[in-house]
Write a protein that holds these residues in place. Structure first.
Motif, short mmCIF file in Angstrom:
data_model
loop_
_atom_site.label_atom_id
_atom_site.label_comp_id
_atom_site.label_asym_id
_atom_site.label_seq_id
_atom_site.Cartn_x
_atom_site.Cartn_y
_atom_site.Cartn_z
N TYR A 270 16.74 11.88 86.09
CA TYR A 270 16.55 13.28 85.71
C TYR A 270 17.81 14.11 85.93
O TYR A 270 18.18 14.92 85.08
CB TYR A 270 15.39 13.91 86.49
CG TYR A 270 15.51 15.42 86.46
CD1 TYR A 270 15.32 16.11 85.27
CD2 TYR A 270 15.92 16.13 87.59
CE1 TYR A 270 15.53 17.48 85.21
CE2 TYR A 270 16.11 17.49 87.54
CZ TYR A 270 15.91 18.17 86.35
OH TYR A 270 16.12 19.51 86.29
N THR A 271 18.48 13.94 87.08
CA THR A 271 19.64 14.78 87.37
C THR A 271 20.74 14.57 86.34
O THR A 271 21.43 15.52 85.94
CB THR A 271 20.18 14.50 88.78
OG1 THR A 271 20.47 13.10 88.92
CG2 THR A 271 19.17 14.91 89.85
N HIS A 272 20.94 13.34 85.89
CA HIS A 272 21.95 13.07 84.86
C HIS A 272 21.54 13.70 83.53
O HIS A 272 22.39 14.26 82.82
CB HIS A 272 22.13 11.56 84.70
CG HIS A 272 22.71 10.89 85.91
ND1 HIS A 272 24.05 10.93 86.23
CD2 HIS A 272 22.11 10.18 86.90
CE1 HIS A 272 24.26 10.27 87.34
NE2 HIS A 272 23.10 9.80 87.78
N PHE A 273 20.28 13.59 83.19
CA PHE A 273 19.77 14.20 81.96
C PHE A 273 19.99 15.71 81.98
O PHE A 273 20.52 16.29 81.02
CB PHE A 273 18.28 13.88 81.80
CG PHE A 273 17.66 14.37 80.52
CD1 PHE A 273 17.52 13.53 79.43
CD2 PHE A 273 17.20 15.68 80.40
CE1 PHE A 273 16.94 13.97 78.25
CE2 PHE A 273 16.63 16.14 79.23
CZ PHE A 273 16.51 15.28 78.15
N GLU B 117 24.82 19.22 75.68
CA GLU B 117 24.30 18.08 74.90
C GLU B 117 22.82 18.34 74.64
O GLU B 117 21.99 18.24 75.55
CB GLU B 117 24.52 16.78 75.65
CG GLU B 117 24.26 15.54 74.83
CD GLU B 117 24.67 14.27 75.55
OE1 GLU B 117 24.28 13.19 75.08
OE2 GLU B 117 25.38 14.35 76.57
N VAL B 118 22.47 18.62 73.40
CA VAL B 118 21.11 19.07 73.08
C VAL B 118 20.08 18.00 73.41
O VAL B 118 18.99 18.31 73.92
CB VAL B 118 21.02 19.48 71.60
CG1 VAL B 118 19.60 19.87 71.24
CG2 VAL B 118 21.98 20.63 71.31
N TYR B 119 20.38 16.74 73.14
CA TYR B 119 19.44 15.65 73.41
C TYR B 119 20.22 14.51 74.07
O TYR B 119 20.74 13.64 73.39
CB TYR B 119 18.79 15.19 72.10
CG TYR B 119 17.69 14.14 72.25
CD1 TYR B 119 17.43 13.49 73.45
CD2 TYR B 119 16.91 13.79 71.16
CE1 TYR B 119 16.44 12.55 73.57
CE2 TYR B 119 15.90 12.84 71.26
CZ TYR B 119 15.67 12.21 72.47
OH TYR B 119 14.69 11.27 72.59
N PRO B 120 20.31 14.51 75.39
CA PRO B 120 21.02 13.41 76.08
C PRO B 120 20.28 12.09 75.89
O PRO B 120 19.12 11.96 76.27
CB PRO B 120 21.01 13.85 77.54
CG PRO B 120 20.71 15.32 77.52
CD PRO B 120 19.82 15.53 76.33
N ARG B 121 20.96 11.13 75.32
CA ARG B 121 20.39 9.78 75.17
C ARG B 121 21.13 8.79 76.06
O ARG B 121 20.51 8.00 76.75
CB ARG B 121 20.44 9.33 73.71
CG ARG B 121 19.57 10.16 72.76
CD ARG B 121 19.64 9.58 71.35
NE ARG B 121 19.03 10.43 70.35
CZ ARG B 121 17.76 10.33 69.94
NH1 ARG B 121 16.97 9.42 70.46
NH2 ARG B 121 17.30 11.14 69.00
#
Length: 218
Positions: free
Chosen positions: A1-4, A12-16
């Motif tokens: 979660y923290t990285h996201f 970054e709108v959608y971190p993948r």
């Protein structure tokens, strides 16, 4: 979660691909894992200070999921029984059920699955609205079903027969086949809304070691 959350608030709108995981080698987890609970939790990040590991943010998110599940189940049950007090009592019981509260939250820490309890009553409420011919009911069904898909795929797979069966029963009981057709249409639209997540997850299954889930401890 923290990285996201860090990548989301960096623009970054959608971190993948999570760049900071595995000693900065990265992780492709969100090419496959549903993102919605992590988007919801990321909204708390600017308001919680001194929380580098994100525990307080996760706690706030889990609290919102628990309260939200009570509110959504109350909304559905009140329309079902047409009485506030029984619906309120049942919604409170829904929040306190052992698998919901104890197992998912405190034992397993099944964070994403914990959020599904918010969307499931909303889907049933939307199917109920479809059966009563309410305006925008199909749209509400599509959005709530998309939320479920982008929260937890196994629960989506297990649960998806329930709204279809409910709509079929209402269609037979009311002699209105359109109820079933509109329900299927709403769920299909929900799949389309969730395709930004679902399509890559489906196409990249060959890179996921699912065989490890079928042996040993699992």
């Amino acid at each position: 979660y923290t990285h996201f959350a860090r990548q989301f608030w960096a623009g970054e709108v959608y971190p993948r691909w999570l760049t900071g995981m595995n000693q900065n080698l990265g992780s492709p987890v969100f090419f496959y894992y549903p993102p919605l609970p992590y988007f919801m939790t990321s909204l708390f990040r600017p308001f919680v200070i001194d929380d580098a590991q994100g525990w307080r943010q996760l706690a706030l998110s889990a609290s919102c999921a628990l309260i939200g599940s009570g509110m959504s189940s109350y909304a559905w049950l009140k329309r079902t029984v047409q009485r506030r007090i029984p619906a309120l009592m049942a919604a409170m019981l829904f929040m306190l059920m052992p698998y919901h509260l104890r197992t998912d939250l405190y034992v397993r820490g099944a964070f994403a699955e914990f959020w599904t309890f918010v969307w499931i009553p909303l889907i049933l409420l939307a199917v109920q609205a479809v059966s009563r011919g309410r305006p925008f009911a199909t749209l509400g069904l599509s959005v709530s079903y998309a939320f479920l898909i982008t929260t937890h795929l196994p629960i989506t797979l297990i649960f998806s027969l329930v709204p279809i069966s409910y709509a079929w029963w209402r269609a037979v009981f009311d002699r209105r086949p359109g109820i079933l057709l509109r329900t299927i249409a709403g769920m299909s639209l929900g799949v389309g809304l969730a395709s930004i997540y679902l399509l890559p997850a489906m196409l990249m299954q060959k890179y996921v070691s699912t065989e490890f889930l079928l042996r040993g401890y699992y």
